[in-house]
Design a protein around this motif. Structure first.
Motif, mmCIF file in Angstrom:
data_model
loop_
_atom_site.group_PDB
_atom_site.id
_atom_site.type_symbol
_atom_site.label_atom_id
_atom_site.label_comp_id
_atom_site.label_asym_id
_atom_site.label_seq_id
_atom_site.Cartn_x
_atom_site.Cartn_y
_atom_site.Cartn_z
ATOM 1 N N ASP A 1 0.876 -1.170 0.000
ATOM 2 C CA ASP A 1 0.000 0.000 0.000
ATOM 3 C C ASP A 1 0.912 1.218 0.000
ATOM 4 O O ASP A 1 1.821 1.304 0.835
ATOM 5 C CB ASP A 1 -0.862 0.070 1.266
ATOM 6 N N VAL A 2 0.662 2.135 -0.901
ATOM 7 C CA VAL A 2 1.452 3.369 -0.922
ATOM 8 C C VAL A 2 0.528 4.512 -0.503
ATOM 9 O O VAL A 2 -0.504 4.747 -1.145
ATOM 10 C CB VAL A 2 2.057 3.629 -2.319
ATOM 11 N N LEU A 3 0.917 5.199 0.577
ATOM 12 C CA LEU A 3 0.019 6.215 1.136
ATOM 13 C C LEU A 3 0.387 7.616 0.641
ATOM 14 O O LEU A 3 0.474 8.575 1.427
ATOM 15 C CB LEU A 3 0.000 6.124 2.659
ATOM 16 N N PHE A 4 0.653 7.705 -0.649
ATOM 17 C CA PHE A 4 0.823 8.977 -1.362
ATOM 18 C C PHE A 4 0.745 8.608 -2.831
ATOM 19 O O PHE A 4 0.744 7.413 -3.173
ATOM 20 C CB PHE A 4 2.157 9.666 -1.000
ATOM 21 N N CYS A 5 0.662 9.600 -3.710
ATOM 22 C CA CYS A 5 0.559 9.249 -5.131
ATOM 23 C C CYS A 5 1.927 8.719 -5.614
ATOM 24 O O CYS A 5 2.946 9.393 -5.445
ATOM 25 C CB CYS A 5 0.136 10.476 -5.935
ATOM 26 N N PRO A 6 1.955 7.503 -6.198
ATOM 27 C CA PRO A 6 3.257 6.865 -6.493
ATOM 28 C C PRO A 6 3.855 7.267 -7.847
ATOM 29 O O PRO A 6 4.559 6.482 -8.472
ATOM 30 C CB PRO A 6 2.887 5.378 -6.478
ATOM 31 N N ASP A 7 3.609 8.500 -8.297
ATOM 32 C CA ASP A 7 4.055 8.895 -9.645
ATOM 33 C C ASP A 7 5.565 8.842 -9.830
ATOM 34 O O ASP A 7 6.043 8.803 -10.959
ATOM 35 C CB ASP A 7 3.516 10.305 -10.003
ATOM 36 N N LYS A 8 6.342 8.829 -8.729
ATOM 37 C CA LYS A 8 7.806 8.799 -8.877
ATOM 38 C C LYS A 8 8.395 7.428 -8.560
ATOM 39 O O LYS A 8 9.609 7.283 -8.501
ATOM 40 C CB LYS A 8 8.440 9.851 -7.948
ATOM 41 N N LEU A 9 7.544 6.428 -8.326
ATOM 42 C CA LEU A 9 8.032 5.141 -7.809
ATOM 43 C C LEU A 9 8.248 4.086 -8.890
ATOM 44 O O LEU A 9 8.677 2.976 -8.591
ATOM 45 C CB LEU A 9 7.054 4.580 -6.764
ATOM 46 N N ASP A 10 7.914 4.399 -10.155
ATOM 47 C CA ASP A 10 8.041 3.435 -11.232
ATOM 48 C C ASP A 10 7.282 2.142 -10.899
ATOM 49 O O ASP A 10 7.804 1.036 -10.998
ATOM 50 C CB ASP A 10 9.538 3.139 -11.490
ATOM 51 N N TRP A 11 6.064 2.298 -10.481
ATOM 52 C CA TRP A 11 5.209 1.187 -10.037
ATOM 53 C C TRP A 11 3.768 1.649 -10.197
ATOM 54 O O TRP A 11 3.495 2.842 -10.090
ATOM 55 C CB TRP A 11 5.502 0.886 -8.566
ATOM 56 N N SER A 12 2.864 0.728 -10.477
ATOM 57 C CA SER A 12 1.478 1.177 -10.491
ATOM 58 C C SER A 12 0.641 0.279 -9.602
ATOM 59 O O SER A 12 0.813 -0.940 -9.581
ATOM 60 C CB SER A 12 0.923 1.243 -11.899
ATOM 61 N N GLY A 13 -0.218 0.912 -8.857
ATOM 62 C CA GLY A 13 -1.161 0.202 -7.995
ATOM 63 C C GLY A 13 -2.539 0.735 -8.306
ATOM 64 O O GLY A 13 -2.708 1.610 -9.151
ATOM 65 N N GLN A 14 -3.496 0.182 -7.599
ATOM 66 C CA GLN A 14 -4.889 0.603 -7.805
ATOM 67 C C GLN A 14 -5.248 1.677 -6.780
ATOM 68 O O GLN A 14 -5.047 1.464 -5.577
ATOM 69 C CB GLN A 14 -5.763 -0.624 -7.591
ATOM 70 N N ALA A 15 -5.797 2.800 -7.252
ATOM 71 C CA ALA A 15 -6.215 3.857 -6.318
ATOM 72 C C ALA A 15 -7.467 3.415 -5.582
ATOM 73 O O ALA A 15 -8.376 2.853 -6.190
ATOM 74 C CB ALA A 15 -6.478 5.145 -7.080
ATOM 75 N N LYS A 16 -7.485 3.639 -4.287
ATOM 76 C CA LYS A 16 -8.694 3.332 -3.515
ATOM 77 C C LYS A 16 -8.958 4.454 -2.524
ATOM 78 O O LYS A 16 -8.019 4.971 -1.908
ATOM 79 C CB LYS A 16 -8.574 1.979 -2.811
ATOM 80 N N PRO A 17 -10.248 4.835 -2.370
ATOM 81 C CA PRO A 17 -10.556 5.956 -1.466
ATOM 82 C C PRO A 17 -10.015 5.682 -0.066
ATOM 83 O O PRO A 17 -10.123 4.562 0.431
ATOM 84 C CB PRO A 17 -12.079 6.003 -1.453
ATOM 85 N N LEU A 18 -9.430 6.687 0.527
ATOM 86 C CA LEU A 18 -8.854 6.545 1.866
ATOM 87 C C LEU A 18 -9.971 6.473 2.897
ATOM 88 O O LEU A 18 -10.885 7.289 2.894
ATOM 89 C CB LEU A 18 -7.965 7.752 2.166
ATOM 90 N N GLU A 19 -9.895 5.458 3.760
ATOM 91 C CA GLU A 19 -10.873 5.366 4.852
ATOM 92 C C GLU A 19 -10.288 6.068 6.065
ATOM 93 O O GLU A 19 -9.277 5.633 6.601
ATOM 94 C CB GLU A 19 -11.152 3.901 5.190
ATOM 95 N N SER A 20 -10.907 7.161 6.440
ATOM 96 C CA SER A 20 -10.391 7.911 7.578
ATOM 97 C C SER A 20 -11.514 8.745 8.171
ATOM 98 O O SER A 20 -12.415 9.178 7.455
ATOM 99 C CB SER A 20 -9.258 8.832 7.104
#
Ligand SMILES: CC(C)(COP(=O)(O)OP(=O)(O)OC[C@H]1O[C@@H](n2cnc3c(N)ncnc32)[C@H](O)[C@@H]1OP(=O)(O)O)[C@@H](O)C(=O)NCCC(=O)NCCS
Length: 300
Positions: free
Chosen positions: A255-274
């Motif tokens: 889980d990446v808790l920021f936008c991973p635009d610099k990580l050379d990886w893609s994950g699925q965006a999911k709304p933050l539960e908080s």
């Protein structure tokens, strides 16, 4: 905003009081009593953000009855630097609620931001209704989740840092000063004090130092093979494969808790539960180019 009444009988207003350690301790006590968080250790970790401007009403015994603090929190949003301020430590002790003290402090903090020429103000709250009338709007936040990149085992080399130890604190503080934003979509530019105190507020947070990349990685692992990446502090941002490769863990899910635009990886965006919401007051509407959230290490 119309000016409504305020009852501050028995109280004295003070601003910019962090130089007075007794008054600082009164804020530590207010936040302990209101939110059960202890920001006391910050004093041994370089102190509060130097731009901080606290506004408070104190009683005759030096007890802080009501407070709201503002500080500079430069951001990057959609690739553009934003000269933003943030509000934090907003609280009124129960016996003094309902007298207009918080409205008064909000107006004072807004006027200070106006004076200083900030382009925007951000805050976290579980009571968005409190700030809507002042033009604050909720920003929807998203985390990212996906498969861990595969990495050769031999890479592992990261060393754990303890921010309470002088040498580690010095190294962390230095890299926080020269960091690159962890994302171009939404990130803080510096906010060192927040990063440092957040290493203490959640005992599960680990800080690992990647020597070759000269980057500090904030991460957690609450379940086996499931890494939560909270932040990366460095002059450049290593790929997620490099980061995972350097940590001494078996990872399947990240889980990446920021936008991973610099990580050379893609994950699925999911709304933050908080239960708290990030709100912003800015001219015009702010919408992220991609789903994003502020690193929890920037929580304030
Ligand atoms: C929320 C809190 C700061 C309000 O303090 P207060 O001194 O009683 O507030 P005031 O008397 O100055 O009222 C300010 C305004 O907020 C409104 N308000 C008060 N409590 C509110 C709540 N829980 N939700 C929404 N609005 C609220 C009041 O109606 C008033 O509106 P008005 O300006 O239109 O008249 C206080 O109850 C508190 O410390 N709560 C616990 C900590 C907290 O929630 N802090 C804020 C989190 S960001």
């Amino acid at each position: 905003m119309t000016s409504k009444g305020i009852d501050h009988s028995g109280l004295t207003f003070r601003r910019d009081y962090f130089g007075d350690l007794k008054a600082w301790q009164a804020l530590v006590d207010l936040l302990k009593d209101t939110f059960a968080i202890d920001i006391g250790p910050l004093q041994q970790m370089g102190g509060p953000d130097p731009s901080s401007m606290p506004f408070g009403w104190f009683d005759g015994d030096g007890l802080l009855a009501a407070n709201l603090s503002a500080f500079a929190m430069p951001l990057v949003i959609n690739g553009r630097p934003l000269n933003a301020a943030a509000f934090q430590s907003g609280a009124v002790r129960p016996p003094w609620r309902g007298r207009g003290l918080y409205r008064d402090l909000t107006q004072k903090a807004l006027a200070w931001c106006e004076e200083k020429g900030f382009e925007a103000i951000v805050l976290y709250t579980d009571k968005p209704a409190l700030y809507g009338p002042y033009g604050f709007r909720v920003l929807p936040l998203h985390a990212y989740s996906g498969k861990a990149p595969t990495v050769p085992k031999a890479q592992r080399s990261a060393r754990r840092l303890n921010p309470r130890e002088t040498a580690d604190l010095e190294m962390l503080s230095a890299v926080l000063k020269t960091r690159q934003p962890v994302s171009d979509v939404l990130a803080v530019c510096e906010s060192a004090a927040m990063f440092l105190i957040n290493t203490q507020l959640d005992p599960g947070v680990r800080i690992s130092w990647l020597e070759r990349e000269r980057a500090a990685v904030a991460w957690k692992m609450d379940a086996p093979r499931h890494v939560m990446l909270l932040d990366v502090v460095g002059g450049s941002i290593p790929s997620l494969a490099t980061i995972i490769g350097a940590l001494d863990v078996e990872a399947e899910i990240v889980d990446v808790l920021f936008c991973p635009d610099k990580l050379d990886w893609s994950g699925q965006a999911k709304p933050l539960e908080s239960h708290t919401r990030l709100m912003i007051r800015a001219p015009g509407t702010i919408a992220f180019d991609r789903p994003a959230m502020l690193s929890p290490m920037a929580d304030f």
